[in-house]
Design a protein around this motif. Sequence first.
Motif, PDB file in Angstrom:
ATOM      1  N   LYS A  19       0.875  -1.178   0.000  1.00 61.13           N
ATOM      2  CA  LYS A  19       0.000   0.000   0.000  1.00 61.13           C
ATOM      3  C   LYS A  19       0.912   1.227   0.000  1.00 61.13           C
ATOM      4  O   LYS A  19       1.343   1.701   1.053  1.00 61.13           O
ATOM      5  N   PRO A  20       1.269   1.736  -1.174  1.00 61.86           N
ATOM      6  CA  PRO A  20       2.319   2.761  -1.263  1.00 61.86           C
ATOM      7  C   PRO A  20       1.886   4.126  -0.728  1.00 61.86           C
ATOM      8  O   PRO A  20       0.722   4.516  -0.829  1.00 61.86           O
ATOM      9  N   SER A  21       2.866   4.852  -0.204  1.00 59.92           N
ATOM     10  CA  SER A  21       2.659   6.221   0.267  1.00 59.92           C
ATOM     11  C   SER A  21       2.854   7.194  -0.890  1.00 59.92           C
ATOM     12  O   SER A  21       3.436   6.840  -1.923  1.00 59.92           O
ATOM     13  N   PRO A  22       2.384   8.447  -0.750  1.00 56.36           N
ATOM     14  CA  PRO A  22       2.648   9.454  -1.796  1.00 56.36           C
ATOM     15  C   PRO A  22       4.136   9.638  -2.065  1.00 56.36           C
ATOM     16  O   PRO A  22       4.542   9.904  -3.195  1.00 56.36           O
ATOM     17  N   GLN A  23       4.967   9.500  -1.022  1.00 50.78           N
ATOM     18  CA  GLN A  23       6.414   9.637  -1.213  1.00 50.78           C
ATOM     19  C   GLN A  23       6.960   8.528  -2.106  1.00 50.78           C
ATOM     20  O   GLN A  23       7.865   8.745  -2.915  1.00 50.78           O
ATOM     21  N   LYS A  24       6.408   7.337  -1.949  1.00 47.90           N
ATOM     22  CA  LYS A  24       6.823   6.213  -2.791  1.00 47.90           C
ATOM     23  C   LYS A  24       6.468   6.477  -4.254  1.00 47.90           C
ATOM     24  O   LYS A  24       7.258   6.192  -5.162  1.00 47.90           O
ATOM     25  N   VAL A  25       5.281   7.038  -4.492  1.00 47.51           N
ATOM     26  CA  VAL A  25       4.859   7.337  -5.867  1.00 47.51           C
ATOM     27  C   VAL A  25       5.779   8.366  -6.504  1.00 47.51           C
ATOM     28  O   VAL A  25       6.165   8.247  -7.676  1.00 47.51           O
ATOM     29  N   GLU A  26       6.161   9.393  -5.731  1.00 52.79           N
ATOM     30  CA  GLU A  26       7.086  10.398  -6.255  1.00 52.79           C
ATOM     31  C   GLU A  26       8.442   9.773  -6.576  1.00 52.79           C
ATOM     32  O   GLU A  26       9.098  10.159  -7.550  1.00 52.79           O
ATOM     33  N   ARG A  27       8.877   8.830  -5.780  1.00 52.58           N
ATOM     34  CA  ARG A  27      10.129   8.129  -6.066  1.00 52.58           C
ATOM     35  C   ARG A  27      10.017   7.372  -7.386  1.00 52.58           C
ATOM     36  O   ARG A  27      10.951   7.365  -8.193  1.00 52.58           O
ATOM     37  N   TRP A  28       8.883   6.697  -7.627  1.00 53.78           N
ATOM     38  CA  TRP A  28       8.691   5.995  -8.899  1.00 53.78           C
ATOM     39  C   TRP A  28       8.828   6.958 -10.075  1.00 53.78           C
ATOM     40  O   TRP A  28       9.440   6.630 -11.094  1.00 53.78           O
ATOM     41  N   ARG A  29       8.263   8.152  -9.931  1.00 53.55           N
ATOM     42  CA  ARG A  29       8.317   9.129 -11.024  1.00 53.55           C
ATOM     43  C   ARG A  29       9.739   9.621 -11.255  1.00 53.55           C
ATOM     44  O   ARG A  29      10.141   9.858 -12.398  1.00 53.55           O
ATOM     45  N   ARG A  30      10.510   9.781 -10.192  1.00 56.43           N
ATOM     46  CA  ARG A  30      11.918  10.171 -10.365  1.00 56.43           C
ATOM     47  C   ARG A  30      12.695   9.060 -11.067  1.00 56.43           C
ATOM     48  O   ARG A  30      13.547   9.343 -11.930  1.00 56.43           O
ATOM     49  N   ILE A  31      12.406   7.819 -10.731  1.00 57.77           N
ATOM     50  CA  ILE A  31      13.079   6.688 -11.378  1.00 57.77           C
ATOM     51  C   ILE A  31      12.748   6.657 -12.868  1.00 57.77           C
ATOM     52  O   ILE A  31      13.622   6.421 -13.707  1.00 57.77           O
ATOM     53  N   ALA A  32      11.483   6.910 -13.215  1.00 53.86           N
ATOM     54  CA  ALA A  32      11.091   6.940 -14.629  1.00 53.86           C
ATOM     55  C   ALA A  32      11.838   8.043 -15.372  1.00 53.86           C
ATOM     56  O   ALA A  32      12.292   7.850 -16.508  1.00 53.86           O
TER      57      ALA A  32
END
Length: 257
Positions: free
Chosen positions: A120-133
């Motif tokens: 169950k990801p946090s908003p911070q985790k989602v932002e990390r995914w976007r930086r990785i992309a």
Amino acid sequence: MVQLQRIAIAPEQIQDEHLILTAEQQHYLGRVLRLKQGDRFIIIEGQGQWWIAELMVNLPSVSPQAKLIETVSIKTELPVEIILIIALPKGDGFEEIVRCCTELGVTQFIPVISKRTILKPSPQKVERWRRIATEAAEQSERQIIPKILDPVSFPQGLLTLSTFRSNTQSSVQYICEGRGNYQPFMLELMSIIADKIPDKIMIATGPEGGWTEEEIQAAIAIGFQPISLGKRILRAVTAPIVAVSQIMGIIEHKQYF
């Protein structure tokens, strides 16, 4: 051009053929790369265009910090949009999926929470995914930075995908299932693109433990076709990478031959 450093920017950072750098970008170019006034670098605006930019003043400084010199002609994108709907794997598995599938040509990720999803990801985790992309797009010389939507339930993800289909574009939809006697994905793709490459390919891959029968039937009900990625049971992280690799390989083979 090959030796110039590449950085990804947001389109709104370009103003009147000048570039407004963020504080993080100023630090990276000025402190990490030690670029000086007059040095050049490549910007990727994430929607298909590359530019060569030149620093106007030493960093840090007031805005604007760089000017656009010329566009860069580059064609690295596949002639099809690839949209992945991914039931989130446990741990940091989605980071690996984002990194690898961005390199392979995916244009959009829709992370979903299915019946068997643990994370169950946090908003911070989602932002990390976007930086990785973004980083993967820079590294692999993509013209487009893939979008990563906020995680939603699987039914909501299917509803989102249904809005991507239009009467003016051709699209195909698949759901990968590790068990069952389904058509191999590679054979299905070869058959589909024999005459024409579709505008969009949408593909859903499941979590650890796979999709539930209810989820498979819900996908079939809105036009998804169940397919197999092979005789072996793949990890939740491996399956989307294999699927996109097959898409890339078949389409690029068709383009060259």
